[in-house]
Design a protein around this motif. Structure first.
Motif, PDB file in Angstrom:
ATOM      1  N   ASN A   1       0.797  -1.411   0.123  1.00 26.82           N
ATOM      2  CA  ASN A   1       0.138  -0.090   0.215  1.00 26.82           C
ATOM      3  C   ASN A   1       0.851   1.650  -0.181  1.00 26.82           C
ATOM      4  O   ASN A   1       0.656   2.565  -0.787  1.00 26.82           O
ATOM      5  N   GLN A   2       1.186   1.460   1.073  1.00 29.01           N
ATOM      6  CA  GLN A   2       2.764   2.535   0.496  1.00 29.01           C
ATOM      7  C   GLN A   2       3.474   2.858  -0.540  1.00 29.01           C
ATOM      8  O   GLN A   2       3.846   4.110  -0.874  1.00 29.01           O
ATOM      9  N   HIS A   3       3.224   1.807  -1.391  1.00 26.94           N
ATOM     10  CA  HIS A   3       4.075   1.586  -2.755  1.00 26.94           C
ATOM     11  C   HIS A   3       3.407   2.049  -3.683  1.00 26.94           C
ATOM     12  O   HIS A   3       3.065   1.332  -5.312  1.00 26.94           O
ATOM     13  N   ARG A   4       1.918   2.221  -3.181  1.00 26.37           N
ATOM     14  CA  ARG A   4       0.422   2.791  -4.449  1.00 26.37           C
ATOM     15  C   ARG A   4       0.096   1.789  -5.040  1.00 26.37           C
ATOM     16  O   ARG A   4       0.080   1.117  -6.086  1.00 26.37           O
ATOM     17  N   GLY A   5      -0.053   0.369  -4.176  1.00 23.63           N
ATOM     18  CA  GLY A   5      -0.868  -1.211  -4.909  1.00 23.63           C
ATOM     19  C   GLY A   5      -1.330  -1.467  -3.840  1.00 23.63           C
ATOM     20  O   GLY A   5      -1.343  -1.086  -2.362  1.00 23.63           O
TER      21      GLY A   5
ATOM     22  N   ALA B   1      -4.846  -2.396  -1.976  1.00 23.65           N
ATOM     23  CA  ALA B   1      -6.118  -1.768  -1.405  1.00 23.65           C
ATOM     24  C   ALA B   1      -6.282   0.072  -1.765  1.00 23.65           C
ATOM     25  O   ALA B   1      -7.345   0.282  -1.839  1.00 23.65           O
ATOM     26  N   VAL B   2      -5.006   0.430  -1.233  1.00 23.37           N
ATOM     27  CA  VAL B   2      -5.017   1.541  -1.061  1.00 23.37           C
ATOM     28  C   VAL B   2      -5.559   2.578  -2.764  1.00 23.37           C
ATOM     29  O   VAL B   2      -5.690   3.460  -2.809  1.00 23.37           O
ATOM     30  N   LEU B   3      -5.673   1.560  -3.953  1.00 23.54           N
ATOM     31  CA  LEU B   3      -5.993   2.322  -5.414  1.00 23.54           C
ATOM     32  C   LEU B   3      -7.282   2.613  -4.528  1.00 23.54           C
ATOM     33  O   LEU B   3      -7.987   3.068  -5.813  1.00 23.54           O
TER      34      LEU B   3
END
Length: 328
Positions: A111-115, A117-119
């Motif tokens: 998620n920290q690397h924009r992958g 569930a964060v999307l």
């Protein structure tokens, strides 16, 4: 022939660090699984070589099928529509049974690397990714997506599902929890039913399906005929077969245990042979214990086996232990 959503009623879930191709092989040998999805392949700012796809999904060398003949879709994870599309096009040359897009991984690093569930906080980007991949892939290869209900909350779940539908996905798996929920029970199956009121896209329900009774209840609550199961099948390799047998019975009765411990022992031996070919010696015992840790939810014998192996790390001693296990 690749399998689209219509023929798949029980899907084996991707589980990073657990459900790799060796365990997929074991679980699909039991029966009842119609379709698998691989662990995710991380896409950043490059087009991956052929070997990167095959490393995660060796089934690509077998017409994208497990030894038992079950089709395997290959999952991609990332946030850049252009690079995801380019990698999907490269993957499509290997003729996968489908390409799946990961919008559900809750791992902090991912998620920290924009992958993952964060999307889900960016439905527009989710739609752009699906549309770009769909355009890049030949029409005969299904493009599906897997999402959670959201990141911190489920307020944008409908927006994400609608974006995935509008972008041309073939079907959608919904894990009925947010990233904030992690894997803590319960799964909010009723929210999948809500999504189905807004989206006509064929939907697959996922989350907290451990038993046949859970599967039937999930179908009832969500309205989904199709289910994706991960940890429940790792713990009970006969679960998909039990669901299939139940569906085949006209009286609607619940079937009993579909797979005996003797059968599990045979699978463990095959599993050990498989990981011995691919996994470094120092990690092999851990992989077997990892599976046993789940199996002891269902099989009392697995608890005994786990206790016997708990302090063993030498692969040669694991070999001896497996050879000593009687198969009746």
């Amino acid at each position: 022939m690749t399998m689209g959503h219509l023929g798949a009623r029980v899907l084996l879930a991707p589980m990073e660090g657990l459900l790799d191709h060796t365990l997929r092989d074991m679980l699909t040998r039991v029966g009842g699984v119609d379709l698998c999805v691989s662990e995710f392949i991380r896409v950043t700012n490059t087009v991956l070589p052929r070997r990167a796809f095959i490393r995660v999904a060796p089934e690509l060398l077998n017409n994208s099928r497990t030894v038992a003949g079950v089709p395997v879709r290959v999952q991609l994870l990332g946030s850049d529509p252009d690079y995801l599309a380019a990698n999907a096009a490269a993957l499509a040359e290997l003729q996968p049974a489908g390409i799946d897009l990961n919008f559900g991984c809750p791992a902090k690093t991912v998620n920290q690397h924009r992958g993952g569930a964060v999307l889900l906080d960016e439905p527009e980007l989710v739609g752009q990714i699906v549309a770009a991949v769909r355009r890049a892939v030949p029409a005969h290869i299904p493009v599906s997506a897997k999402m959670r209900l959201g990141f911190n909350d489920d307020s944008r779940a409908e927006d994400c599902a609608l974006a995935i539908e509008a972008a041309g996905a073939s079907d959608l798996v919904v894990h009925a929890r947010t990233k904030a929920h992690g894997y803590r029970p319960p799964a909010y199956w009723d929210r999948i039913a809500d999504l189905r009121q807004h989206v006509r896209l064929p939907m697959v329900a996922n989350g907290e399906i451990w038993t046949l009774a859970d599967a039937l209840r999930c179908r009832e609550v969500t309205g989904c005929d199709r289910l994706m199961i991960g940890r429940g099948m790792v713990a009970d390799p006969g679960l998909a077969l039990a669901i299939t047998r139940h569906d085949a019975l006209s009286d609607g009765s619940l079937t009993g245990e579909a797979v005996t411990w003797s059968h599990i022992v045979v699978l463990m031996r095959l599993f050990w042979q498989g990981i011995s070919l691919r996994v470094a010696p120092r990690h092999r015992a851990g992989r077997l214990k990892q599976w046993l840790n789940y199996l002891r939810r269902v099989y009392p014998e697995a608890q005994e086996a786990f206790d016997q192996l708990r302090l063993l790390h030498d692969p040669a001693k694991i070999d001896q232990w497996l050879a000593s296990q009687a198969v009746g």
